[in-house]
Design a protein around this motif. Structure first.
Motif, mmCIF file in Angstrom:
data_model
loop_
_atom_site.group_PDB
_atom_site.id
_atom_site.type_symbol
_atom_site.label_atom_id
_atom_site.label_comp_id
_atom_site.label_asym_id
_atom_site.label_seq_id
_atom_site.Cartn_x
_atom_site.Cartn_y
_atom_site.Cartn_z
ATOM 1 N N LYS A 177 0.833 -1.201 0.000
ATOM 2 C CA LYS A 177 0.000 0.000 0.000
ATOM 3 C C LYS A 177 0.868 1.252 0.000
ATOM 4 O O LYS A 177 0.574 2.222 -0.707
ATOM 5 C CB LYS A 177 -0.924 0.000 1.217
ATOM 6 C CG LYS A 177 -1.886 1.181 1.241
ATOM 7 C CD LYS A 177 -2.829 1.126 2.429
ATOM 8 C CE LYS A 177 -3.832 2.272 2.398
ATOM 9 N NZ LYS A 177 -4.767 2.230 3.551
ATOM 10 N N SER A 178 1.946 1.240 0.784
ATOM 11 C CA SER A 178 2.817 2.414 0.845
ATOM 12 C C SER A 178 3.436 2.705 -0.513
ATOM 13 O O SER A 178 3.567 3.866 -0.914
ATOM 14 C CB SER A 178 3.909 2.203 1.896
ATOM 15 O OG SER A 178 4.680 1.048 1.605
ATOM 16 N N LYS A 180 -4.652 8.125 2.585
ATOM 17 C CA LYS A 180 -4.716 7.080 3.605
ATOM 18 C C LYS A 180 -6.126 6.519 3.766
ATOM 19 O O LYS A 180 -6.304 5.403 4.266
ATOM 20 C CB LYS A 180 -4.223 7.620 4.944
ATOM 21 C CG LYS A 180 -2.726 7.823 5.020
ATOM 22 C CD LYS A 180 -2.335 8.620 6.246
ATOM 23 C CE LYS A 180 -2.853 8.005 7.519
ATOM 24 N NZ LYS A 180 -2.477 8.785 8.716
ATOM 25 N N ARG A 203 -9.058 2.367 0.614
ATOM 26 C CA ARG A 203 -8.876 0.960 0.954
ATOM 27 C C ARG A 203 -8.147 0.277 -0.191
ATOM 28 O O ARG A 203 -8.431 0.533 -1.365
ATOM 29 C CB ARG A 203 -10.224 0.287 1.208
ATOM 30 C CG ARG A 203 -10.109 -1.109 1.805
ATOM 31 C CD ARG A 203 -11.465 -1.692 2.092
ATOM 32 N NE ARG A 203 -11.361 -3.038 2.619
ATOM 33 C CZ ARG A 203 -12.229 -4.011 2.344
ATOM 34 N NH1 ARG A 203 -13.257 -3.775 1.539
ATOM 35 N NH2 ARG A 203 -12.080 -5.212 2.861
ATOM 36 N N GLU A 211 -7.199 -5.619 2.242
ATOM 37 C CA GLU A 211 -7.039 -4.835 3.461
ATOM 38 C C GLU A 211 -8.274 -4.947 4.347
ATOM 39 O O GLU A 211 -9.399 -4.792 3.882
ATOM 40 C CB GLU A 211 -6.786 -3.373 3.092
ATOM 41 C CG GLU A 211 -6.460 -2.487 4.273
ATOM 42 C CD GLU A 211 -6.046 -1.107 3.828
ATOM 43 O OE1 GLU A 211 -4.960 -0.673 4.225
ATOM 44 O OE2 GLU A 211 -6.796 -0.456 3.071
ATOM 45 N N GLU A 248 1.533 0.761 6.151
ATOM 46 C CA GLU A 248 0.520 1.819 6.187
ATOM 47 C C GLU A 248 1.244 3.148 6.338
ATOM 48 O O GLU A 248 1.815 3.443 7.384
ATOM 49 C CB GLU A 248 -0.423 1.606 7.363
ATOM 50 C CG GLU A 248 -1.509 2.671 7.481
ATOM 51 C CD GLU A 248 -2.572 2.548 6.413
ATOM 52 O OE1 GLU A 248 -2.933 3.588 5.820
ATOM 53 O OE2 GLU A 248 -3.032 1.417 6.159
ATOM 54 N N ARG A 275 -0.849 -2.669 9.157
ATOM 55 C CA ARG A 275 -2.228 -2.815 8.714
ATOM 56 C C ARG A 275 -2.553 -4.301 8.609
ATOM 57 O O ARG A 275 -1.676 -5.138 8.416
ATOM 58 C CB ARG A 275 -2.489 -2.107 7.384
ATOM 59 C CG ARG A 275 -1.749 -2.688 6.191
ATOM 60 C CD ARG A 275 -1.926 -1.830 4.947
ATOM 61 N NE ARG A 275 -1.194 -2.387 3.806
ATOM 62 C CZ ARG A 275 -1.752 -3.131 2.857
ATOM 63 N NH1 ARG A 275 -3.048 -3.385 2.896
ATOM 64 N NH2 ARG A 275 -1.038 -3.617 1.868
#
Length: 224
Positions: free
Chosen positions: A32-33, A55, A58, A169, A182, A196
């Motif tokens: 995700k990052s 952020k 999802r 997620e 995250e 996360r």
């Protein structure tokens, strides 16, 4: 609910989460990052700017073509002495990533920016440029349904499409794990990431061939 789908594929990609010092590892799937960092670059965000809106998205990934792990081993040198570095990459991988939001206009802005990026886009590291197509469009579906229904993106016919991994997620699955990706801040001076929750499970993408009806195209008597 809306989901923006992205195709993440290329000769090399690398998605680090907890790499340190001379060893730079990669997760087996996009993080995700890393993906939000790419979105921020497309939007023209500086590293020290707020990412509070990003952020809230999802995130989920489907591994259509997991690729193979590649190690880049070489010698580097600083001001005083040489040292060994190892950097890990995913070679020939193809992934379907989804960003879910209730805000269609925000996803539309991200979609446009990814097609007209303010800064160069990379698959985790600067040595891993994206390949096209990157943007697959916005679906009026929740994240899981969008990832499940999208057509298979891989090209390796040896991949078993009855065992395609989806990492969702805050989702339930056969395996629950936590990943420290995250993003809280991309600021080089105060870079921060938290954990996360991910739910990993497998789905089948086998295309079922419809039964052939030999009488389907016959003209009924008296219909002419």
């Amino acid at each position: 609910m809306f989901t923006l789908l992205l195709r993440l594929g290329g000769p090399l990609q690398s998605w680090g989460s907890e790499s340190k010092f001379e060893i730079r590892r990669t997760e087996p799937i996009p993080t995700k990052s890393g993906v939000l960092g790419m979105v921020g670059a497309a939007l023209g965000r500086r590293r020290d700017e707020s990412i509070e809106d990003l952020k809230k998205l999802r995130f989920g990934v489907r591994a259509d073509q997991p690729g193979i792990l590649l190690t880049d081993f070489h010698m580097a040198r600083n001001d005083k002495f040489p040292y060994i570095t190892r950097r890990y990459y995913i070679s020939d991988g193809v992934f379907l990533a989804g960003l879910e939001s209730e805000d269609f206009d925000f996803l539309k802005k991200i979609e446009w920016s990814l097609k007209h990026p303010q800064f160069p886009l990379f698959l985790g590291r600067r040595s891993c440029p994206v390949t096209l197509p990157l943007v697959l469009g916005i679906k009026e579906l929740p994240l899981f349904e969008a990832l499940k229904k999208e057509k298979w993106l891989g090209k390796d016919k040896k991949v078993d499409r009855s065992k395609i991994l989806i990492s969702l997620e805050n989702g339930s699955g056969i395996l629950i794990r936590y990943l420290k990706d995250e993003p809280e801040s991309y600021d080089p001076v105060h870079r921060r990431f938290t954990f996360r929750k991910l739910g990993d499970f497998y789905i089948s993408l086998e295309n079922k061939t419809p039964e052939h009806d030999p009488f389907k195209d016959l003209v009924e008597e008296g219909s002419l």
